[in-house]
Design an enzyme around this catalytic site. Structure first.
Site, PDB file in Angstrom:
ATOM      1  N   LYS A   7       0.834  -1.207   0.000  1.00  0.00           N
ATOM      2  CA  LYS A   7       0.000   0.000   0.000  1.00  0.00           C
ATOM      3  C   LYS A   7       0.871   1.261   0.000  1.00  0.00           C
ATOM      4  O   LYS A   7       0.600   2.224  -0.707  1.00  0.00           O
ATOM      5  CB  LYS A   7      -0.945  -0.017   1.213  1.00  0.00           C
ATOM      6  CG  LYS A   7      -2.065  -1.047   1.072  1.00  0.00           C
ATOM      7  CD  LYS A   7      -2.797  -1.344   2.388  1.00  0.00           C
ATOM      8  CE  LYS A   7      -3.796  -2.503   2.190  1.00  0.00           C
ATOM      9  NZ  LYS A   7      -4.432  -2.941   3.440  1.00  0.00           N
ATOM     10  N   GLN A  50      -3.929  -1.504   9.613  1.00  0.00           N
ATOM     11  CA  GLN A  50      -3.871  -2.824   9.000  1.00  0.00           C
ATOM     12  C   GLN A  50      -4.515  -3.829   9.956  1.00  0.00           C
ATOM     13  O   GLN A  50      -4.161  -3.894  11.127  1.00  0.00           O
ATOM     14  CB  GLN A  50      -2.409  -3.202   8.710  1.00  0.00           C
ATOM     15  CG  GLN A  50      -2.255  -4.511   7.962  1.00  0.00           C
ATOM     16  CD  GLN A  50      -2.877  -4.492   6.564  1.00  0.00           C
ATOM     17  OE1 GLN A  50      -2.808  -3.503   5.857  1.00  0.00           O
ATOM     18  NE2 GLN A  50      -3.512  -5.587   6.194  1.00  0.00           N
ATOM     19  N   ASP A  98     -10.259   3.853   4.690  1.00  0.00           N
ATOM     20  CA  ASP A  98     -10.391   2.411   4.530  1.00  0.00           C
ATOM     21  C   ASP A  98     -11.825   1.942   4.804  1.00  0.00           C
ATOM     22  O   ASP A  98     -12.159   0.786   4.601  1.00  0.00           O
ATOM     23  CB  ASP A  98      -9.404   1.703   5.484  1.00  0.00           C
ATOM     24  CG  ASP A  98      -9.115   0.261   5.073  1.00  0.00           C
ATOM     25  OD1 ASP A  98      -9.183  -0.058   3.871  1.00  0.00           O
ATOM     26  OD2 ASP A  98      -8.814  -0.553   5.967  1.00  0.00           O
TER      27      ASP A  98
END
Lengths: 290, 290
Positions: B65, B109, B132
């Site tokens: 990412k 994450q 996200d």
């Protein structure tokens, strides 16, 4: 001499789901818990009701909710705002109630006027006091099975299904309607109970082909007698969450009754469960906040 | 003398949905917008990546990412926390990033370790930086069609469907899986686009009977090759959001391909769209926050 009349092949068979009786029991339980909390802590559960304007139906609803509170030994504090109230003023009012330690639950009677940003108003309600289950937070916790308050009508429907012993896991539940406070959350609650869930709505192609697959059919569409016996699989459980003018539900009761195994009447089905859930959740909030 | 071989009746017919190509285009667009914003305001979009522990797969994902960010001219700020980080410490870190005006988007994450309350961590991310799409707020705005960030994989799926001109209104979309960041939100996004939506899952009875009704089938179940050609209606659009060890999707590609009209490969279908959406949303956030 006449032959004896044969029994009609469409005679009623469905058992009624008596929301009024179950709601009475829930209100009694809420009353006992409210009394116990008052005795133990000196604090009585308090619901703040906020009404913008004087729409007659809204006035009636709020009055009914407050009167049911009173019956249950729950205090209510009513805030009546003029129809010209702005979004910012309403948000300020709701923020103040969210910060007020004397208030345990907040109900904003809706719909509010079209000049108000209803979502901004809802979001000013602290999740811990959102006993009507209208905030984004409440929708998400309902959807994820996390701690939080549920929208009252969806939660009332689940309670009714449980009371009548309706198995949900592995069953196909079809929800007709996708509103933010009814269709969407009731589908999420059913999914959380391991039902397979289908959302139908105004753009659905061949609605009957889908509703006829439903073991549990929830009508939440807001159109009088929209679903009829032809939409229903024999033996299905039918929940009519519609409440249209003239006490008419979204389901054509007479034809549906000949196919369903269990069905909610209108009135006396889902409606009373909504208020009973509001009261129960107000006591929940007071117990947690005390 | 042998007879000529007849063509197999199960020869591949489905057109591939090339997520890699579309994702590259999206990353290019994000790069152009990031450069423009930097020129105009002197501020470069910045994504904070937070990693707890050193799980190899997670380390790889975060590296991928960040490298994609770099390609797109998006700054990234990496916060590596030890595996023993507590929920409170992680919440503090995310709260600080939420308050930091230099940071426009935040990626935690996940999954984080089992000793951490992942939901508490997610909720410490400000909705305006939740690029996200993991917060309650983002789930609800996705569900209600309101302004907010989407979960990246679901939004990437919708973008892919749009790119290939797949009509959604009135179509039956069946989602297999009901996770908080994939199954549930993708169903809500499809519902918002006027599809009729069915959620299936591990408790669904007769899965194939439902998936075979799907005009659009989304596999989001996390079991390798779980759905086969037998689950697919001829001509359906098949989205494989699975990503299992060995680059294997949730759909048995070879058999599915003989039935579907359009299908995403694994890899190169949904996967690249997820990261591209993350970058796009980071630029969106920076444009709004600048």
């Amino acid at each position: 001499m006449t032959t004896p009349a044969t029994q009609s092949p469409t005679s009623p068979t469905a058992r009624l789901m008596d929301g009024s009786a179950l709601a009475r029991r829930m209100v009694e339980e809420a009353a006992e818990r409210a009394a116990l909390l008052t005795r133990r802590t000196g604090r009585t559960p308090c619901l703040a009701t906020v009404l913008v304007g004087d729409d007659p139906a809204s006035v009636t609803y709020v009055r009914m909710k407050r009167s049911r509170c009173e019956q249950a030994g729950i205090r209510s504090r009513h805030v009546a705002l003029p129809a010209a109230t702005t979004t910012a003023e309403l948000v300020d009012t709701l923020t103040a109630l969210s910060d007020d330690p004397e208030v345990h639950g907040i109900l904003l009677q809706h719909p509010v006027g079209p000049h108000i940003d209803e979502r901004a108003a809802f979001e000013a309600i602290a999740p811990a006091k959102d006993v009507d289950g209208v905030t984004y937070h409440s929708f998400a916790t309902m959807s994820f099975g996390a701690d939080g308050f549920a929208s009252c009508t969806p939660a009332g429907i689940l309670r009714l299904l449980d009371h009548y012993g309706v198995e949900l896991a592995g069953k196909h539940a079809v929800v007709v309607g996708r509103s933010a406070i009814l269709g969407k959350p009731v589908g999420m609650l059913l999914l959380g109970r391991d039902a397979t869930v289908t959302y139908c709505h105004s753009r659905t192609t061949d609605l009957a082909a889908l509703t006829r697959q439903a073991d549990v059919l929830v009508a939440a569409v807001g159109r009088p007698r929209f679903l009829t016996g032809d939409h229903i699989k024999p033996g299905a459980v039918v929940i009519d969450a519609g409440y249209n003018p003239g006490n008419v539900g979204d389901v054509d009761f007479d034809s549906a009754r000949t196919r369903a195994s269990l069905i909610t009447p209108v009135p006396g089905g889902v409606g009373p469960m909504t208020i009973a859930t509001l009261l129960t959740q107000t006591v929940d909030a007071a117990e947690r906040l005390s």
